[in-house]
Motif scaffolding. Structure first.
Motif, PDB file in Angstrom:
ATOM      1  N   LEU A 119       0.830  -1.202   0.000  1.00 49.05           N
ATOM      2  CA  LEU A 119       0.000   0.000   0.000  1.00 49.05           C
ATOM      3  C   LEU A 119       0.871   1.261   0.000  1.00 49.05           C
ATOM      4  CD1 LEU A 119      -2.730   1.427   0.158  1.00 49.05           C
ATOM      5  CD2 LEU A 119      -2.620   1.153   2.650  1.00 49.05           C
ATOM      6  N   ALA A 120       1.887   1.284   0.844  1.00 48.85           N
ATOM      7  CA  ALA A 120       2.781   2.442   0.904  1.00 48.85           C
ATOM      8  C   ALA A 120       3.527   2.623  -0.420  1.00 48.85           C
ATOM      9  CB  ALA A 120       3.765   2.290   2.062  1.00 48.85           C
ATOM     10  N   ILE A 121       3.975   1.530  -1.010  1.00 47.79           N
ATOM     11  CA  ILE A 121       4.690   1.601  -2.286  1.00 47.79           C
ATOM     12  C   ILE A 121       3.759   2.063  -3.400  1.00 47.79           C
ATOM     13  CG2 ILE A 121       5.891   0.237  -4.051  1.00 47.79           C
ATOM     14  CD1 ILE A 121       6.987  -1.474  -1.657  1.00 47.79           C
ATOM     15  N   ASP A 122       2.548   1.558  -3.405  1.00 48.14           N
ATOM     16  CA  ASP A 122       1.583   1.989  -4.423  1.00 48.14           C
ATOM     17  C   ASP A 122       1.254   3.476  -4.288  1.00 48.14           C
ATOM     18  OD1 ASP A 122       1.546  -0.567  -5.458  1.00 48.14           O
ATOM     19  OD2 ASP A 122      -0.387  -1.117  -4.564  1.00 48.14           O
ATOM     20  N   ALA A 123       1.111   3.949  -3.058  1.00 44.12           N
ATOM     21  CA  ALA A 123       0.847   5.375  -2.831  1.00 44.12           C
ATOM     22  C   ALA A 123       2.040   6.207  -3.296  1.00 44.12           C
ATOM     23  CB  ALA A 123       0.546   5.635  -1.357  1.00 44.12           C
ATOM     24  N   MET A 124       3.234   5.727  -2.984  1.00 52.99           N
ATOM     25  CA  MET A 124       4.453   6.412  -3.424  1.00 52.99           C
ATOM     26  C   MET A 124       4.493   6.458  -4.948  1.00 52.99           C
ATOM     27  SD  MET A 124       8.333   5.354  -2.447  1.00 52.99           S
ATOM     28  CE  MET A 124       9.724   6.212  -3.146  1.00 52.99           C
ATOM     29  N   SER A 125       4.166   5.355  -5.571  1.00 51.33           N
ATOM     30  CA  SER A 125       4.164   5.267  -7.029  1.00 51.33           C
ATOM     31  C   SER A 125       3.173   6.247  -7.647  1.00 51.33           C
ATOM     32  CB  SER A 125       3.819   3.837  -7.456  1.00 51.33           C
ATOM     33  OG  SER A 125       3.702   3.756  -8.857  1.00 51.33           O
ATOM     34  N   MET A 126       2.013   6.375  -7.036  1.00 53.78           N
ATOM     35  CA  MET A 126       1.009   7.308  -7.557  1.00 53.78           C
ATOM     36  C   MET A 126       1.560   8.730  -7.580  1.00 53.78           C
ATOM     37  SD  MET A 126      -1.611   5.476  -8.387  1.00 53.78           S
ATOM     38  CE  MET A 126      -2.933   6.632  -8.543  1.00 53.78           C
ATOM     39  N   LEU A 127       2.289   9.085  -6.556  1.00 58.65           N
ATOM     40  CA  LEU A 127       2.865  10.433  -6.505  1.00 58.65           C
ATOM     41  C   LEU A 127       4.035  10.576  -7.473  1.00 58.65           C
ATOM     42  CD1 LEU A 127       2.780  11.060  -2.659  1.00 58.65           C
ATOM     43  CD2 LEU A 127       1.383  12.192  -4.406  1.00 58.65           C
ATOM     44  N   VAL A 128       4.980   9.644  -7.395  1.00 55.81           N
ATOM     45  CA  VAL A 128       6.202   9.764  -8.200  1.00 55.81           C
ATOM     46  C   VAL A 128       5.895   9.616  -9.685  1.00 55.81           C
ATOM     47  CG1 VAL A 128       8.451   8.722  -8.679  1.00 55.81           C
ATOM     48  CG2 VAL A 128       7.703   9.043  -6.318  1.00 55.81           C
ATOM     49  N   ASP A 129       5.190   8.560 -10.053  1.00 52.75           N
ATOM     50  CA  ASP A 129       4.876   8.345 -11.466  1.00 52.75           C
ATOM     51  C   ASP A 129       3.838   9.346 -11.964  1.00 52.75           C
ATOM     52  OD1 ASP A 129       6.655   6.213 -11.543  1.00 52.75           O
ATOM     53  OD2 ASP A 129       5.089   4.702 -11.204  1.00 52.75           O
ATOM     54  N   GLY A 130       2.890   9.668 -11.110  1.00 51.62           N
ATOM     55  CA  GLY A 130       1.824  10.587 -11.504  1.00 51.62           C
ATOM     56  C   GLY A 130       2.297  12.022 -11.677  1.00 51.62           C
ATOM     57  N   LEU A 131       3.223  12.453 -10.837  1.00 53.35           N
ATOM     58  CA  LEU A 131       3.680  13.842 -10.896  1.00 53.35           C
ATOM     59  C   LEU A 131       4.929  14.017 -11.753  1.00 53.35           C
ATOM     60  CD1 LEU A 131       3.083  14.853  -7.192  1.00 53.35           C
ATOM     61  CD2 LEU A 131       1.703  15.456  -9.192  1.00 53.35           C
ATOM     62  N   GLY A 132       5.733  12.980 -11.865  1.00 53.76           N
ATOM     63  CA  GLY A 132       6.911  13.039 -12.722  1.00 53.76           C
ATOM     64  C   GLY A 132       7.795  14.239 -12.446  1.00 53.76           C
ATOM     65  N   ASP A 133       8.106  14.986 -13.492  1.00 61.82           N
ATOM     66  CA  ASP A 133       9.010  16.135 -13.390  1.00 61.82           C
ATOM     67  C   ASP A 133       8.449  17.293 -12.570  1.00 61.82           C
ATOM     68  OD1 ASP A 133      10.947  14.837 -14.843  1.00 61.82           O
ATOM     69  OD2 ASP A 133      10.331  15.717 -16.764  1.00 61.82           O
ATOM     70  N   ARG A 134       7.182  17.241 -12.259  1.00 60.79           N
ATOM     71  CA  ARG A 134       6.598  18.303 -11.421  1.00 60.79           C
ATOM     72  C   ARG A 134       7.178  18.271 -10.008  1.00 60.79           C
ATOM     73  NH1 ARG A 134       0.388  18.096 -11.696  1.00 60.79           N
ATOM     74  NH2 ARG A 134       0.622  20.041 -10.539  1.00 60.79           N
ATOM     75  N   LEU A 135       7.859  17.178  -9.654  1.00 59.53           N
ATOM     76  CA  LEU A 135       8.518  17.094  -8.350  1.00 59.53           C
ATOM     77  C   LEU A 135       9.803  17.909  -8.319  1.00 59.53           C
ATOM     78  CD1 LEU A 135       7.973  13.335  -7.447  1.00 59.53           C
ATOM     79  CD2 LEU A 135       6.859  15.341  -6.447  1.00 59.53           C
ATOM     80  N   GLY A 136      10.158  18.509  -9.428  1.00 60.45           N
ATOM     81  CA  GLY A 136      11.315  19.386  -9.462  1.00 60.45           C
ATOM     82  C   GLY A 136      12.620  18.626  -9.578  1.00 60.45           C
ATOM     83  N   ASP A 137      13.668  19.221  -9.027  1.00 58.55           N
ATOM     84  CA  ASP A 137      15.012  18.649  -9.133  1.00 58.55           C
ATOM     85  C   ASP A 137      15.136  17.277  -8.478  1.00 58.55           C
ATOM     86  OD1 ASP A 137      15.802  20.924 -10.471  1.00 58.55           O
ATOM     87  OD2 ASP A 137      16.671  21.878  -8.686  1.00 58.55           O
ATOM     88  N   ASP A 138      14.247  16.973  -7.547  1.00 60.66           N
ATOM     89  CA  ASP A 138      14.312  15.691  -6.842  1.00 60.66           C
ATOM     90  C   ASP A 138      13.584  14.561  -7.565  1.00 60.66           C
ATOM     91  OD1 ASP A 138      15.877  16.556  -4.670  1.00 60.66           O
ATOM     92  OD2 ASP A 138      14.115  17.386  -3.665  1.00 60.66           O
ATOM     93  N   ALA A 139      12.971  14.840  -8.708  1.00 59.65           N
ATOM     94  CA  ALA A 139      12.206  13.814  -9.426  1.00 59.65           C
ATOM     95  C   ALA A 139      13.052  12.577  -9.743  1.00 59.65           C
ATOM     96  CB  ALA A 139      11.570  14.391 -10.691  1.00 59.65           C
ATOM     97  N   PRO A 140      14.273  12.715 -10.270  1.00 64.85           N
ATOM     98  CA  PRO A 140      15.068  11.502 -10.541  1.00 64.85           C
ATOM     99  C   PRO A 140      15.398  10.716  -9.268  1.00 64.85           C
ATOM    100  CG  PRO A 140      15.982  13.388 -11.731  1.00 64.85           C
ATOM    101  CD  PRO A 140      14.939  13.924 -10.784  1.00 64.85           C
ATOM    102  N   THR A 141      15.669  11.420  -8.183  1.00 62.46           N
ATOM    103  CA  THR A 141      15.967  10.747  -6.912  1.00 62.46           C
ATOM    104  C   THR A 141      14.743   9.978  -6.425  1.00 62.46           C
ATOM    105  OG1 THR A 141      17.541  12.486  -6.363  1.00 62.46           O
ATOM    106  CG2 THR A 141      16.755  11.118  -4.540  1.00 62.46           C
ATOM    107  N   MET A 142      13.559  10.562  -6.589  1.00 66.56           N
ATOM    108  CA  MET A 142      12.332   9.891  -6.166  1.00 66.56           C
ATOM    109  C   MET A 142      12.067   8.666  -7.033  1.00 66.56           C
ATOM    110  SD  MET A 142      11.379  11.564  -3.526  1.00 66.56           S
ATOM    111  CE  MET A 142      13.125  11.785  -3.255  1.00 66.56           C
ATOM    112  N   GLN A 143      12.384   8.749  -8.339  1.00 65.33           N
ATOM    113  CA  GLN A 143      12.241   7.579  -9.222  1.00 65.33           C
ATOM    114  C   GLN A 143      13.182   6.459  -8.767  1.00 65.33           C
ATOM    115  OE1 GLN A 143      10.290   6.621 -11.657  1.00 65.33           O
ATOM    116  NE2 GLN A 143       9.137   8.500 -11.995  1.00 65.33           N
TER     117      GLN A 143
END
Length: 122
Positions: A73-97
């Motif tokens: 559940l936690a991983i799926d929620a994380m995935s929704m944010l990281v995959d869903g927002l992509g580059d909108r996470l700013g400079d940290d997007a690659p680190t979050m991926q």
């Protein structure tokens, strides 16, 4: 004959006043926290939440008896944010991926080691 202050003091309960003072302090602290949070870029706040989900998944995976359902559940929620927002996470997007990929690999490893299923039989 009593004056107005005597009448008011008779109706005041020290416990009620203490509760009101505490409520006022809490309200002031919340207002201060909101003001500080408003100064932080949204992508920083969201990234912090992503890392909180990463930590939550890691906690469930590293328990003495891993809880794969909660970790998933936690991983799926994380995935929704990281995959869903992509580059909108700013400079940290690659680190979050990268973090998402790492926690997914950890999940697969724990699942293989324990032989558990990550689904419930509903």
């Amino acid at each position: 004959m009593t004056d107005e202050s005597d009448v008011m003091s008779m109706g005041e309960n020290p416990e009620d006043q203490a509760a009101a003072d505490q409520a006022a302090q809490i309200e002031a602290a919340m207002a201060e926290a909101r003001a500080r949070l408003a100064d932080v870029p949204a992508e920083v706040v969201v990234t912090n939440h992503v890392m909180g989900l990463y930590e939550l998944a890691a906690i469930h995976l590293s328990s003495e008896t891993p809880d794969l359902v909660s970790a998933a559940l936690a991983i799926d929620a994380m995935s929704m944010l990281v995959d869903g927002l992509g580059d909108r996470l700013g400079d940290d997007a690659p680190t979050m991926q990268d973090a998402l990929g790492n926690i997914r690999m950890a999940f697969v490893g724990v699942k293989a080691q324990t032989g558990q299923s990550d689904t419930t039989d509903d």
